[in-house]
Every structure is written in structure tokens, then in C-alpha cells.
Design a protein around this motif. Structure first.
Motif, PDB file in Angstrom:
ATOM      1  N   SER A   4      41.721  55.819  40.528  1.00  9.00           N
ATOM      2  CA  SER A   4      41.486  54.392  40.370  1.00  9.00           C
ATOM      3  C   SER A   4      41.085  53.744  41.694  1.00  9.00           C
ATOM      4  N   PRO A   5      39.798  53.447  41.861  1.00  7.48           N
ATOM      5  CA  PRO A   5      39.374  52.764  43.081  1.00  7.48           C
ATOM      6  C   PRO A   5      40.095  51.430  43.274  1.00  7.48           C
ATOM      7  N   ASN A   6      40.347  50.707  42.202  1.00  6.48           N
ATOM      8  CA  ASN A   6      41.032  49.421  42.320  1.00  6.48           C
ATOM      9  C   ASN A   6      42.451  49.585  42.834  1.00  6.48           C
ATOM     10  N   ARG A   7      43.155  50.569  42.340  1.00  4.54           N
ATOM     11  CA  ARG A   7      44.533  50.791  42.799  1.00  4.54           C
ATOM     12  C   ARG A   7      44.562  51.213  44.261  1.00  4.54           C
ATOM     13  N   ILE A   8      43.648  52.079  44.651  1.00  2.00           N
ATOM     14  CA  ILE A   8      43.599  52.535  46.041  1.00  2.00           C
ATOM     15  C   ILE A   8      43.297  51.367  46.972  1.00  2.00           C
ATOM     16  N   VAL A   9      42.261  50.595  46.661  1.00  2.00           N
ATOM     17  CA  VAL A   9      41.872  49.471  47.521  1.00  2.00           C
ATOM     18  C   VAL A   9      42.988  48.430  47.571  1.00  2.00           C
ATOM     19  N   ALA A  70      45.969  50.046  37.069  1.00  2.00           N
ATOM     20  CA  ALA A  70      44.562  49.799  37.368  1.00  2.00           C
ATOM     21  C   ALA A  70      44.155  48.405  36.924  1.00  2.00           C
ATOM     22  N   ARG A  71      44.643  47.974  35.772  1.00  2.00           N
ATOM     23  CA  ARG A  71      44.304  46.640  35.258  1.00  2.00           C
ATOM     24  C   ARG A  71      44.818  45.548  36.198  1.00  2.00           C
ATOM     25  N   ALA A  72      46.059  45.673  36.641  1.00  2.00           N
ATOM     26  CA  ALA A  72      46.632  44.684  37.564  1.00  2.00           C
ATOM     27  C   ALA A  72      45.872  44.687  38.887  1.00  2.00           C
ATOM     28  N   ALA A  73      45.564  45.867  39.400  1.00  2.00           N
ATOM     29  CA  ALA A  73      44.838  45.964  40.666  1.00  2.00           C
ATOM     30  C   ALA A  73      43.452  45.349  40.551  1.00  2.00           C
ATOM     31  N   ALA A 116      36.265  40.013  51.196  1.00  2.00           N
ATOM     32  CA  ALA A 116      35.783  39.537  49.896  1.00  2.00           C
ATOM     33  C   ALA A 116      34.779  40.514  49.298  1.00  2.00           C
ATOM     34  N   LEU A 117      33.851  40.994  50.118  1.00  2.00           N
ATOM     35  CA  LEU A 117      32.845  41.922  49.610  1.00  2.00           C
ATOM     36  C   LEU A 117      33.479  43.196  49.062  1.00  2.00           C
ATOM     37  N   VAL A 118      34.430  43.747  49.789  1.00  2.00           N
ATOM     38  CA  VAL A 118      35.085  44.983  49.334  1.00  2.00           C
ATOM     39  C   VAL A 118      35.908  44.719  48.075  1.00  2.00           C
ATOM     40  N   LEU A 119      36.761  43.686  48.118  1.00  2.00           N
ATOM     41  CA  LEU A 119      37.649  43.413  46.987  1.00  2.00           C
ATOM     42  C   LEU A 119      36.857  43.036  45.733  1.00  2.00           C
ATOM     43  N   LEU A 120      35.850  42.182  45.873  1.00  2.00           N
ATOM     44  CA  LEU A 120      35.035  41.811  44.716  1.00  2.00           C
ATOM     45  C   LEU A 120      34.179  42.982  44.245  1.00  2.00           C
ATOM     46  N   GLY A 121      33.650  43.738  45.183  1.00  2.00           N
ATOM     47  CA  GLY A 121      32.836  44.895  44.801  1.00  2.00           C
ATOM     48  C   GLY A 121      33.611  45.884  43.964  1.00  2.00           C
ATOM     49  N   VAL A 122      34.815  46.186  44.379  1.00  2.00           N
ATOM     50  CA  VAL A 122      35.654  47.126  43.626  1.00  2.00           C
ATOM     51  C   VAL A 122      36.186  46.453  42.363  1.00  2.00           C
ATOM     52  N   GLY A 123      36.656  45.216  42.510  1.00  2.00           N
ATOM     53  CA  GLY A 123      37.238  44.516  41.367  1.00  2.00           C
ATOM     54  C   GLY A 123      36.256  44.302  40.229  1.00  2.00           C
ATOM     55  N   LEU A 124      35.022  43.976  40.565  1.00  2.00           N
ATOM     56  CA  LEU A 124      34.020  43.718  39.532  1.00  2.00           C
ATOM     57  C   LEU A 124      33.204  44.946  39.165  1.00  2.00           C
ATOM     58  N   GLU A 127      35.854  50.649  37.320  1.00  2.00           N
ATOM     59  CA  GLU A 127      36.772  50.707  36.183  1.00  2.00           C
ATOM     60  C   GLU A 127      36.486  49.653  35.124  1.00  2.00           C
ATOM     61  N   ARG A 128      35.411  49.860  34.429  1.00  2.00           N
ATOM     62  CA  ARG A 128      35.070  48.962  33.328  1.00  2.00           C
ATOM     63  C   ARG A 128      36.179  49.000  32.287  1.00  2.00           C
ATOM     64  N   SER A 129      36.201  48.085  31.379  1.00  2.00           N
ATOM     65  CA  SER A 129      37.300  47.905  30.429  1.00  2.00           C
ATOM     66  C   SER A 129      37.638  49.169  29.634  1.00  2.00           C
ATOM     67  N   SER A 130      36.652  50.012  29.303  1.00  2.00           N
ATOM     68  CA  SER A 130      36.950  51.224  28.544  1.00  2.00           C
ATOM     69  C   SER A 130      37.812  52.197  29.345  1.00  2.00           C
ATOM     70  N   ARG A 131      37.566  52.275  30.643  1.00  2.00           N
ATOM     71  CA  ARG A 131      38.389  53.144  31.490  1.00  2.00           C
ATOM     72  C   ARG A 131      39.777  52.567  31.708  1.00  2.00           C
ATOM     73  N   LEU A 132      39.865  51.242  31.762  1.00  2.00           N
ATOM     74  CA  LEU A 132      41.164  50.609  31.984  1.00  2.00           C
ATOM     75  C   LEU A 132      42.112  50.910  30.836  1.00  2.00           C
ATOM     76  N   ALA A 133      41.584  51.029  29.633  1.00  2.00           N
ATOM     77  CA  ALA A 133      42.447  51.283  28.475  1.00  2.00           C
ATOM     78  C   ALA A 133      43.147  52.618  28.591  1.00  2.00           C
ATOM     79  N   THR A 134      42.548  53.580  29.284  1.00  2.00           N
ATOM     80  CA  THR A 134      43.171  54.890  29.425  1.00  2.00           C
ATOM     81  C   THR A 134      43.929  55.044  30.728  1.00  2.00           C
ATOM     82  N   ALA A 135      43.805  54.076  31.628  1.00  2.00           N
ATOM     83  CA  ALA A 135      44.439  54.195  32.953  1.00  2.00           C
ATOM     84  C   ALA A 135      45.922  53.888  32.907  1.00  2.00           C
TER      85      ALA A 135
END
Length: 135
Positions: A4-9, A70-73, A116-124, A127-135
Motif C-alpha cells: 500500500s503506497p498510501n500506508r507507507i507514505v 489503506a482507506r484511512a491512509a 502536498a505534491l507527494v501526499l496528493l499524488g499518492v492519495g489521489l 489504490e483506486r477504490s477496487s483495490r481498497l476493498a481488498t486492502a
């Protein structure tokens, strides 16, 4: 968490911002809580006690979200990234005014924009919504 890139970042940024918030208190002795000019962290980033507390709160939110899911991150990365984008832009206009209650200086603005660039880049972008459902 490795997948999960979002969790790591969120976890890494959270730990860094917590550390920055704590280290900031080492350079803000004698600086008033909302001083418009603060002590210099690492010799370049201006901070005051309010700025340090903001770093601690943001760091805690990112770290907790990164450790949770992942969803929270993804959510916290996006929200904090948007806030930092706004602060990075608005900060240029606040510096040198009485409204600069975070004691922001030019290096702060560029660091906030980079965060902002890093956080928004990873956040947006990750991990699109389909991957979040399995994370």
C-alpha cells in the motif's frame, strides 16, 4: 502495509512530522506561541510553538492512518495534502504580515508545496477504490 503506497507514505510522513514537531521545541524557547517570526529548525525553517503543535497533530493523524488501513491512509494523505497545498500557496501572502501566526518563511512554503505534491499524488493516484476493498 508493503503493498500500500498510501500506508507507507502516511506512516513515513507521520513519523517525520512528529519528529519535526518535537525538534521544533528545541529552537522555540523564548518564542511566543503565535509569533510571526520563530526559531529556525535545521537553520532554515521558521517555527513557533503553534507551528510545532500543528506538526505534531498532522504527524499523529498521518501515522495513525498509515498504521490503520489503506482507506484511512488514502483519506488522510489526500486531506493533509490539500491542506498543505493551500498553506503552501497562501503562505507566500501571509509572510511578513500579522496573520502569519505559524511563523512561516519561504523555505516552509516550498516544503509545504513539496509535501502536498507527494501526499496528493499518492492519495489521489494510488489504490483506486477496487483495490481498497481488498486492502
Amino acid at each position: 502495509m508493503r503493498n500500500s503506497p498510501n500506508r507507507i507514505v502516511a506512516t513515513v510522513f507521520g513519523a517525520v512530522y512528529l519528529l519535526v514537531g518535537l525538534l521544533g521545541f528545541a529552537v522555540t524557547g523564548g518564542v511566543s506561541f503565535i509569533a510571526t517570526e520563530g526559531g529556525l529548525l535545521l537553520g532554515i525553517f521558521a517555527v513557533n510553538p503553534l507551528h510545532n503543535i500543528a506538526h505534531l497533530l498532522i504527524g499523529a493523524a498521518l501515522l495513525v492512518a498509515g498504521l490503520a488501513s489503506a482507506r484511512a491512509a488514502k483519506t488522510v494523505n489526500t486531506i493533509v495534502g490539500a491542506a498543505y497545498l493551500l498553506l503552501g500557496v497562501v503562505g507566500f501572502f501571509l509572510a511578513g504580515t500579522a496573520a502569519n501566526i505559524l511563523a512561516l518563511n519561504t523555505p516552509d512554503h516550498f516544503l509545504h508545496l513539496a509535501s502536498a505534491l507527494v501526499l496528493l499524488g499518492v492519495g489521489l493516484g494510488a489504490e483506486r477504490s477496487s483495490r481498497l476493498a481488498t486492502a
